[in-house]
Design a protein around this motif. Sequence first.
Motif, short mmCIF file in Angstrom:
data_model
loop_
_atom_site.label_atom_id
_atom_site.label_comp_id
_atom_site.label_asym_id
_atom_site.label_seq_id
_atom_site.Cartn_x
_atom_site.Cartn_y
_atom_site.Cartn_z
N PHE A 200 58.65 -10.53 10.25
CA PHE A 200 57.51 -11.35 9.84
C PHE A 200 56.20 -10.74 10.33
N ALA A 201 56.22 -10.20 11.54
CA ALA A 201 55.00 -9.57 12.07
C ALA A 201 54.62 -8.35 11.23
N LEU A 202 55.62 -7.59 10.79
CA LEU A 202 55.34 -6.37 10.04
C LEU A 202 54.87 -6.65 8.61
N VAL A 203 55.34 -7.74 8.01
CA VAL A 203 54.95 -8.03 6.62
C VAL A 203 53.90 -9.13 6.54
N PHE A 206 50.34 -9.51 11.96
CA PHE A 206 51.01 -8.93 13.13
C PHE A 206 50.48 -9.52 14.43
N MET A 207 49.17 -9.61 14.57
CA MET A 207 48.58 -10.07 15.82
C MET A 207 48.91 -11.54 16.08
N ALA A 208 48.88 -12.35 15.03
CA ALA A 208 49.17 -13.78 15.22
C ALA A 208 50.62 -13.99 15.65
N VAL A 209 51.54 -13.28 15.01
CA VAL A 209 52.95 -13.42 15.38
C VAL A 209 53.16 -12.92 16.81
N THR A 210 52.50 -11.83 17.17
CA THR A 210 52.64 -11.29 18.52
C THR A 210 52.19 -12.30 19.56
N GLY A 232 57.27 -17.71 11.46
CA GLY A 232 56.90 -17.82 10.04
C GLY A 232 55.54 -18.44 9.85
N ARG A 233 55.26 -19.52 10.57
CA ARG A 233 53.95 -20.17 10.43
C ARG A 233 52.83 -19.24 10.91
N ALA A 234 53.07 -18.54 12.00
CA ALA A 234 52.03 -17.66 12.54
C ALA A 234 51.76 -16.49 11.61
N SER A 235 52.80 -15.96 10.98
CA SER A 235 52.62 -14.75 10.18
C SER A 235 51.84 -15.01 8.90
#
Length: 276
Positions: A200-203, A206-210, A232-235
């Motif tokens: 999810f971070a890659l697609v 990225f920063m939000a998921v991290t 999922g919500r963050a990405s």
Amino acid sequence: MSFLVLLLVLWVEKFSGWRRRIQHDGPWLHLLTRMEANAVAAPWSRLVVLVLLPVVALGLLLLLLQPLAHGWLALPVHLLVLIYSLGRGDVLAALGPFRDAWRRGDSQAAYHVAERDLGLVADEGGVLLYRVQGYLLWQGYQSFFAVIFWYALLGPMAALAYRLLALTCEYAQQPALHERALQVRHALDWLPVRVLATSFALVGNFMAVTRVVLHELLNWDISAARLVEKAGRASDDLPEPEPGEAGVASLDALWQLLVRAAVLWYAAFALWTLLV
């Protein structure tokens, strides 16, 4: 052969109704009923019969087929087992009535269909939409990604074991058996759900998921459903839940996120097949 089977599964899902005909749980559910009626057997013993014995039987069948025709006779077995191991039902079809009610702004109808079709209950509309978003992400993970991950890593026996554990968690009536199945499934979910969160971070963002997920990656106690929901919500940078078209658009965005993650996984599997 494994990557060919993964491609064939996509074809079956897209262009045929084989999945509904293959996914018959009746004999296994009958076995579950018999095992729960056996008051003597311990919970772990029941779980061995319900999960491990079918997996061992599959392994013996594959062992017998492996020397024949350079192993190609095992291909239809791989395909049938992988299709059977996918999740039950159609997630998008199940969400259809809720989407229609939410798009109209009909809160009462949305509450009703969410409880009837999805098994979700909430006190207010925003919470309900959050739960439906989480339902979509979890169903996408457990129906497809977890099964594909274990098949690609360890083959059809691992994929079948995951689905039988999921069925035990869903249908077991005895608390002890249900608890044991949840414990084993939690262990099986630990790695694939983190790979999906990374995807999810890659697609996605990225920063939000991290920021949201990084400190949870090694947390054994967080559930797979909670982790995939947060990632999922963050990405996708979803806005606050709103009635009408905006809320439905958030569900569409999450579905497209799952599709992009699936494309990434297949590309990684293809590259791995070429290199190996």
